[in-house]
Design an enzyme around this catalytic site. Sequence first.
Site, PDB file in Angstrom:
ATOM      1  N   LYS A 111      -1.462  -9.461  17.691  1.00 59.58           N
ATOM      2  CA  LYS A 111      -0.880 -10.328  16.657  1.00 59.58           C
ATOM      3  C   LYS A 111       0.141 -11.299  17.246  1.00 59.58           C
ATOM      4  O   LYS A 111       0.202 -12.457  16.848  1.00 59.58           O
ATOM      5  CB  LYS A 111      -0.221  -9.490  15.559  1.00 59.58           C
ATOM      6  CG  LYS A 111      -1.213  -8.821  14.624  1.00 59.58           C
ATOM      7  CD  LYS A 111      -0.494  -8.307  13.384  1.00 59.58           C
ATOM      8  CE  LYS A 111      -1.465  -7.682  12.398  1.00 59.58           C
ATOM      9  NZ  LYS A 111      -0.780  -7.097  11.252  1.00 59.58           N
ATOM     10  N   LYS A 192     -12.786  -6.654  14.399  1.00 59.76           N
ATOM     11  CA  LYS A 192     -12.553  -5.969  13.125  1.00 59.76           C
ATOM     12  C   LYS A 192     -12.621  -6.930  11.938  1.00 59.76           C
ATOM     13  O   LYS A 192     -12.133  -8.053  12.040  1.00 59.76           O
ATOM     14  CB  LYS A 192     -11.164  -5.316  13.194  1.00 59.76           C
ATOM     15  CG  LYS A 192     -10.826  -4.441  12.018  1.00 59.76           C
ATOM     16  CD  LYS A 192      -9.389  -3.941  12.084  1.00 59.76           C
ATOM     17  CE  LYS A 192      -8.432  -4.903  11.424  1.00 59.76           C
ATOM     18  NZ  LYS A 192      -7.109  -4.355  11.123  1.00 59.76           N
ATOM     19  N   LYS A 195      -8.357  -8.577   6.723  1.00 57.87           N
ATOM     20  CA  LYS A 195      -7.994  -9.361   5.544  1.00 57.87           C
ATOM     21  C   LYS A 195      -7.099 -10.536   5.882  1.00 57.87           C
ATOM     22  O   LYS A 195      -6.942 -11.450   5.088  1.00 57.87           O
ATOM     23  CB  LYS A 195      -7.371  -8.474   4.469  1.00 57.87           C
ATOM     24  CG  LYS A 195      -6.152  -7.687   4.885  1.00 57.87           C
ATOM     25  CD  LYS A 195      -5.620  -6.915   3.691  1.00 57.87           C
ATOM     26  CE  LYS A 195      -5.069  -5.553   4.001  1.00 57.87           C
ATOM     27  NZ  LYS A 195      -4.280  -5.359   5.184  1.00 57.87           N
TER      28      LYS A 195
HETATM   29  P1  TYM Z   1      -3.828  -2.388   6.872  1.00 55.37           P
HETATM   30  O1  TYM Z   1      -3.262  -2.920   5.622  1.00 55.37           O
HETATM   31  O2  TYM Z   1      -4.165  -3.331   7.952  1.00 55.37           O
HETATM   32  O3  TYM Z   1      -5.144  -1.585   6.550  1.00 55.37           O
HETATM   33  C1  TYM Z   1      -5.164  -0.569   5.538  1.00 55.37           C
HETATM   34  C2  TYM Z   1      -6.089   0.555   5.923  1.00 55.37           C
HETATM   35  O4  TYM Z   1      -7.417   0.079   6.038  1.00 55.37           O
HETATM   36  C3  TYM Z   1      -7.916   0.321   7.344  1.00 55.37           C
HETATM   37  N1  TYM Z   1      -8.748  -0.827   7.710  1.00 55.37           N
HETATM   38  C4  TYM Z   1      -9.968  -0.705   8.191  1.00 55.37           C
HETATM   39  N2  TYM Z   1     -10.740   0.372   8.433  1.00 55.37           N
HETATM   40  C5  TYM Z   1     -11.976   0.149   8.925  1.00 55.37           C
HETATM   41  N3  TYM Z   1     -12.462  -1.089   9.186  1.00 55.37           N
HETATM   42  C6  TYM Z   1     -11.726  -2.188   8.954  1.00 55.37           C
HETATM   43  N4  TYM Z   1     -12.226  -3.406   9.200  1.00 55.37           N
HETATM   44  C7  TYM Z   1     -10.416  -2.033   8.431  1.00 55.37           C
HETATM   45  N5  TYM Z   1      -9.431  -2.897   8.067  1.00 55.37           N
HETATM   46  C8  TYM Z   1      -8.416  -2.136   7.629  1.00 55.37           C
HETATM   47  C9  TYM Z   1      -6.689   0.456   8.224  1.00 55.37           C
HETATM   48  O5  TYM Z   1      -6.935   1.206   9.375  1.00 55.37           O
HETATM   49  C10 TYM Z   1      -5.729   1.150   7.292  1.00 55.37           C
HETATM   50  O6  TYM Z   1      -6.002   2.534   7.264  1.00 55.37           O
HETATM   51  N6  TYM Z   1       0.212  -0.583   9.092  1.00 55.37           N
HETATM   52  C11 TYM Z   1      -0.794  -0.296   8.090  1.00 55.37           C
HETATM   53  C12 TYM Z   1      -0.196  -0.099   6.737  1.00 55.37           C
HETATM   54  C13 TYM Z   1       0.823   0.970   6.702  1.00 55.37           C
HETATM   55  C14 TYM Z   1       0.573   2.373   6.701  1.00 55.37           C
HETATM   56  C15 TYM Z   1       1.844   2.980   6.655  1.00 55.37           C
HETATM   57  C16 TYM Z   1      -0.595   3.132   6.742  1.00 55.37           C
HETATM   58  C17 TYM Z   1       2.167   0.795   6.648  1.00 55.37           C
HETATM   59  N7  TYM Z   1       2.773   1.995   6.616  1.00 55.37           N
HETATM   60  C18 TYM Z   1       1.976   4.381   6.666  1.00 55.37           C
HETATM   61  C19 TYM Z   1      -0.455   4.534   6.751  1.00 55.37           C
HETATM   62  C20 TYM Z   1       0.811   5.141   6.709  1.00 55.37           C
HETATM   63  C21 TYM Z   1      -1.735  -1.476   8.020  1.00 55.37           C
HETATM   64  O7  TYM Z   1      -1.421  -2.568   8.381  1.00 55.37           O
HETATM   65  O8  TYM Z   1      -2.934  -1.217   7.433  1.00 55.37           O
END
Ligand code: TYM
Length: 326
Positions: A111, A192, A195
């Site tokens: 990033k 990947k 979003k």
């Molecule tokens: P984020 O918002 O990027 O994604 C949310 C969840 O979706 C999963 N994910 C995917 N899994 C498979 N294929 C994909 N293309 C894909 N895109 C997203 C991510 O692995 C995630 O599980 N840092 C985290 C948010 C967060 C969090 C936390 C999660 C903040 N605090 C505490 C768990 C516990 C994040 O950016 O996820």
Amino acid sequence: MKRILTGLQPSGELTIGSLIGGISQTIKYQDEYESFIFVPDLHAITVPQDAKLLHERIKKNVALYIASGVNPEKNTIYIQSDNLYHTNLAWILECNTYMGEASRMTQFKDKSSKFKNIPVGLFTYPILMASDILLYDADYVPVGIDQKQHVELARDIAIRFNGKYGDTFKIPEPLIPKTGAKIMDLQDPTKKMSKSETNPKGIIYLLDDEKTIRKKIMSAVTDSEAKVCYDPEKKPGISNLLTIYAYFKKVTIEESEKEFIGKNYGEFKTKVADIVVEELLKIQEKYNEIMKDNQIDIILNKGKEITTEIAKKKYEEVVKKIGLGR
Ligand code: TYM
């Protein structure tokens, strides 16, 4: 009862990747475990956001969790910024994290390479995530593979803190789905589906309409072999579509492969599009119903109350152990 906790950033519209990698596991385990699911809006501002869009997405995402099958009776649902203990504990954890280990985070490397001036929050982001998890003594953290390293950092911080100040935090474990831990971009199946990507052609959003979903799937990048089989190395496009199909059809990848023996890519893609449309339209119908009434505010108020009480207790324990305050 074991506790699971997960979050999905409102940094963009939710995609089928967010559903398959993130939300689906919460749904799977909601009967078995005590479950916490939240909107990490403070994480979203580690990169520039439009304030109006961000604000709209917060409630929209909650409505989408529920429309996808997250039961608000069985899950505590809340907003990260509603609870000030997340950032308070994050500061303390930052003081117990080393530059070396934080610098190893691959998501930061990816990033930050897009910025001339890198926001400091982008660097400390995984420590806020550790705070989200450790405040609640979560046993399991269901995430896609991209977040595994962050959960491992949370574990390392917790182990170090416990060693220094005595048993304080539970050591969390990541829960990675067997199928769909990384859904790939339809236009570039080596990266990947994200979003926050600016080109929407390779991304299926949960709120895409039927025509758009079909168009995106029919124009997904594949290969010239004309054989539907699962081989993520050699056939990333087809393997990705098989994973998506298997998830929505609720079958294994092997079963999906068998179904398409002897079928051409056109027939295969049409079947993938059919099942994705069928399932997403069901979610969208529920989503529209949820957005019409005010149940989201009631759910979030309840979530705020429950989580603030738990977080306050943990935070006060930490403050006492490290000698802060009066
Ligand atoms: P984020 O918002 O990027 O994604 C949310 C969840 O979706 C999963 N994910 C995917 N899994 C498979 N294929 C994909 N293309 C894909 N895109 C997203 C991510 O692995 C995630 O599980 N840092 C985290 C948010 C967060 C969090 C936390 C999660 C903040 N605090 C505490 C768990 C516990 C994040 O950016 O996820």
